[in-house]
Design a protein around this motif. Structure first.
Motif, short mmCIF file in Angstrom:
data_model
loop_
_atom_site.label_atom_id
_atom_site.label_comp_id
_atom_site.label_asym_id
_atom_site.label_seq_id
_atom_site.Cartn_x
_atom_site.Cartn_y
_atom_site.Cartn_z
N SER A 111 -5.61 1.44 6.53
CA SER A 111 -4.28 0.95 6.90
C SER A 111 -4.07 0.84 8.41
CB SER A 111 -3.19 1.84 6.28
OG SER A 111 -3.15 1.69 4.89
N PRO A 112 -4.48 1.85 9.21
CA PRO A 112 -4.29 1.70 10.66
C PRO A 112 -5.03 0.48 11.22
CG PRO A 112 -4.74 3.98 10.11
CD PRO A 112 -5.00 3.19 8.87
N TYR A 113 -6.19 0.18 10.68
CA TYR A 113 -6.96 -0.96 11.18
C TYR A 113 -6.32 -2.29 10.76
CZ TYR A 113 -10.48 2.54 12.19
OH TYR A 113 -11.14 3.64 12.69
N ILE A 114 -5.78 -2.31 9.54
CA ILE A 114 -5.06 -3.52 9.12
C ILE A 114 -3.85 -3.74 10.00
CG2 ILE A 114 -3.77 -4.60 7.24
CD1 ILE A 114 -5.58 -3.18 5.28
N GLY A 115 -3.10 -2.65 10.27
CA GLY A 115 -1.95 -2.76 11.15
C GLY A 115 -2.35 -3.17 12.57
N LEU A 116 -3.46 -2.63 13.04
CA LEU A 116 -3.94 -2.99 14.38
C LEU A 116 -4.34 -4.45 14.45
CD1 LEU A 116 -4.66 -2.01 17.21
CD2 LEU A 116 -6.94 -1.42 16.34
N PHE B 93 2.46 4.38 8.98
CA PHE B 93 3.41 4.84 7.96
C PHE B 93 2.75 4.89 6.59
CE2 PHE B 93 6.70 3.97 4.76
CZ PHE B 93 7.57 5.01 5.02
N ALA B 94 1.84 3.95 6.33
CA ALA B 94 1.13 3.95 5.05
C ALA B 94 -0.02 4.95 5.05
CB ALA B 94 0.59 2.55 4.75
N PHE C 214 0.83 -1.21 0.00
CA PHE C 214 0.00 0.00 0.00
C PHE C 214 0.87 1.25 0.00
CE2 PHE C 214 -4.16 -1.73 2.04
CZ PHE C 214 -4.47 -2.36 0.85
N SER C 215 1.89 1.25 0.84
CA SER C 215 2.75 2.42 0.98
C SER C 215 3.49 2.72 -0.32
CB SER C 215 3.74 2.22 2.12
OG SER C 215 4.56 3.34 2.29
N VAL C 216 4.08 1.69 -0.92
CA VAL C 216 4.84 1.88 -2.16
C VAL C 216 3.94 2.38 -3.28
CG1 VAL C 216 6.16 0.70 -3.96
CG2 VAL C 216 6.62 0.20 -1.55
N VAL C 217 2.78 1.73 -3.45
CA VAL C 217 1.85 2.13 -4.51
C VAL C 217 1.34 3.54 -4.28
CG1 VAL C 217 -0.39 1.63 -5.56
CG2 VAL C 217 1.17 -0.24 -5.02
#
Length: 228
Positions: free
Chosen positions: A137-142, A183-184, A28-31
């Motif tokens: 993204s924060p929820y995926i990381g969580l 970060f993403a 996600f971050s790179v794209v």
């Protein structure tokens, strides 16, 4: 301590699910960063093109000559596409011997509104993806963090004597997922808000140009009608 535990080691030692979450967030971050650089260039080009074209338009140049020069370009974008669409429809309706100036102007406005819709859709390309990355993204990381910590405590329950050294690596590798989610998400949210504002300003500028151009064409059509 840093020599014993590195981010790469924590990633490699994480569970398969947590590694998968980290990989998704990294993708996600790179794209998203690739889209940010692309959108920034496109919007900057649109802003510069608007300034250059309006200088030509308001310099008193003949509209027919300006239309010929603009329509001859291999790629017509931004405010130029509105002008070309509007003047082309105006010339077509005028050649149809329509006597009502308002009918001519209404048809010209419709053609420019269609062109405006296409241009805004083009400028907003990838912005929904940035908004999605920023929101999920924060929820995926969580999720990766919760899963990693849950596995650490399950493993901790299987030993008789628990120590901080035993649980620290598992918690650390789990928290990296949350950090990667932020970060993403943070650049995606900032870019989305900034680019949305730029698109809104361009849309307003395009709308103002359409109104001013329509007024010019209406006066020109009315003058031509009065001289007949």
């Amino acid at each position: 301590m840093s020599a014993e535990i590195s981010i790469l080691d924590l990633f490699l030692e994480a569970s398969i699910l947590v590694q998968f979450v980290m990989f998704i967030l990294l993708t996600f971050s790179v794209v998203c960063w690739a889209m940010i650089f692309q959108r920034r260039k496109i919007l900057q080009t649109a802003e510069n093109q608007l300034t250059v074209f309006e200088d030509k338009f308001w310099s008193g140049a003949d509209l027919g000559k300006l239309y010929s020069e603009t329509s001859a370009k291999p790629v017509i974008q931004g405010v130029e596409s509105l002008f070309v669409a509007g003047f082309k429809e105006f010339a077509r309706l005028r050649s149809s011997h329509i006597d009502n100036p308002q009918v001519i102007v209404d048809g010209t406005n419709r053609a420019m509104r269609v062109a405006l819709s296409r241009e805004i859709d083009s400028l907003e390309t990838h912005l929904p993806f940035m908004a999605t990355v920023g929101s999920i993204s924060p929820y995926i990381g969580l999720f990766g963090t919760v899963w990693g910590i849950m596995n650490s405590f399950i493993a901790l329950g299987a030993v008789k004597q628990a120590t901080l050294a035993m649980v620290a690596p598992g918690i650390a590798e789990a928290l990296i997922a949350t950090a990667m989610g932020l970060f993403a998400a943070i650049p995606a949210v900032i870019a989305f808000n900034r680019f949305s504002h730029k698109v809104e300003k361009l849309e307003n500028s395009y709308g103002n140009f359409m109104d001013e151009f329509s007024s010019i064409l209406q006066r020109q059509s009315a003058t031509e009608q009065s001289t007949k």
